[in-house]
Design an enzyme around this catalytic site. Sequence first.
Site, short mmCIF file in Angstrom:
data_model
loop_
_atom_site.label_atom_id
_atom_site.label_comp_id
_atom_site.label_asym_id
_atom_site.label_seq_id
_atom_site.Cartn_x
_atom_site.Cartn_y
_atom_site.Cartn_z
N ASP A 68 -16.93 -57.24 -34.12
CA ASP A 68 -15.82 -56.95 -33.22
C ASP A 68 -14.52 -57.11 -33.99
OD1 ASP A 68 -15.82 -59.73 -33.34
OD2 ASP A 68 -15.43 -60.02 -31.21
N TYR A 70 -10.93 -58.22 -35.63
CA TYR A 70 -10.31 -59.51 -35.94
C TYR A 70 -9.47 -59.93 -34.74
CZ TYR A 70 -11.42 -58.45 -40.85
OH TYR A 70 -12.06 -58.16 -42.03
N PHE A 81 -13.66 -54.33 -40.49
CA PHE A 81 -13.35 -55.14 -41.68
C PHE A 81 -11.96 -54.91 -42.25
CE2 PHE A 81 -18.03 -54.81 -41.66
CZ PHE A 81 -18.34 -56.15 -41.56
N HIS A 189 -24.38 -60.70 -43.25
CA HIS A 189 -22.96 -60.45 -43.01
C HIS A 189 -22.14 -61.02 -44.19
CE1 HIS A 189 -19.04 -60.60 -40.98
NE2 HIS A 189 -19.54 -59.70 -40.16
#
Length: 225
Positions: A68, A70, A81, A189
Site C-alpha cells: 500500500d 507510503y 515504492f 519484501h
Amino acid sequence: MDFLKLYLNKQWQSILAPFIASDVYKNLTKQVAQAYQNKIVYPAPEHIFRALNLVDYKQIKVVILGQDPYHGPNQANGLSFSVNPGVKLPPSLRNIYQELADDLGIERNSGDLTDWAQQGVLLLNTTLTVEAHQANSHQNYGWQSLTDAVLAAVNEKESPLVFILWGKQAQKKGRFLDTNKHLLLQAPHPSPLSAYRGFFGSKPFSKTNAFLESLGLEPIDWSAQ
C-alpha cells in the site's frame, strides 16, 4: 459524482468496466471519498491511479507489485515504492536500489520512479490509498478486488511480460498469472525486516531485461531519471 472515475483515464475505465459496475466498486468509492473528506489520506486524490494512467495498457512490459502507499507526509506519489523528488529514500526503496547496484552496477539518486513507468513498468500497489501514519488502513475497502481485476486484465495480454512480486501480499496475486506465458519473479519484501531472507541477490533487474531481450523487446533502462 463518481469520486474514483474522476481520476482514472478512459482506457482503464473501459478495461475495468465490469468491476466498475459491481457493488464492490460502489462501496469502495463511497469509503474512499469519505476517508478523504474526514482524514488525512495519501496519495493526493489525483495520484490514486497514477500507476495506471502513466502506462498505456498495450505498452506494459513489467509489473512491480507493492503493498500500500507510503503513509508519511510528501512520500506517496501513486507508484509502488516510489517517492516524490527530493524526498528521503524510505528503507524499502534503499534496499531496492542496493539490489539494483549489486545486480547491474546502477546507482540512482532520486526516489521518483516515474521514468520506469514511462518505459512500460506498471508500479502497482495492491491497495491504492492509506490513512496517514496507519499502514494497511484501507486494505479492506475493496482495493484488493480492483487490483485483482487489473492483474487479470494484464495477464490476458498476448505478449509475455514480467511480474515482480515482492513479499507475501504481492505473491498472493500470483494465482492470477499464466506462468507458461509470463515470467514470474518472486522474492521476500525489500523492507529491512525481510530483505536479507532472499531479496538481496535475487537479481530481478537483470533477469527482467534478459527475458525482454529474449523476446526482441527493448530492455528497461533502470538508470534513467
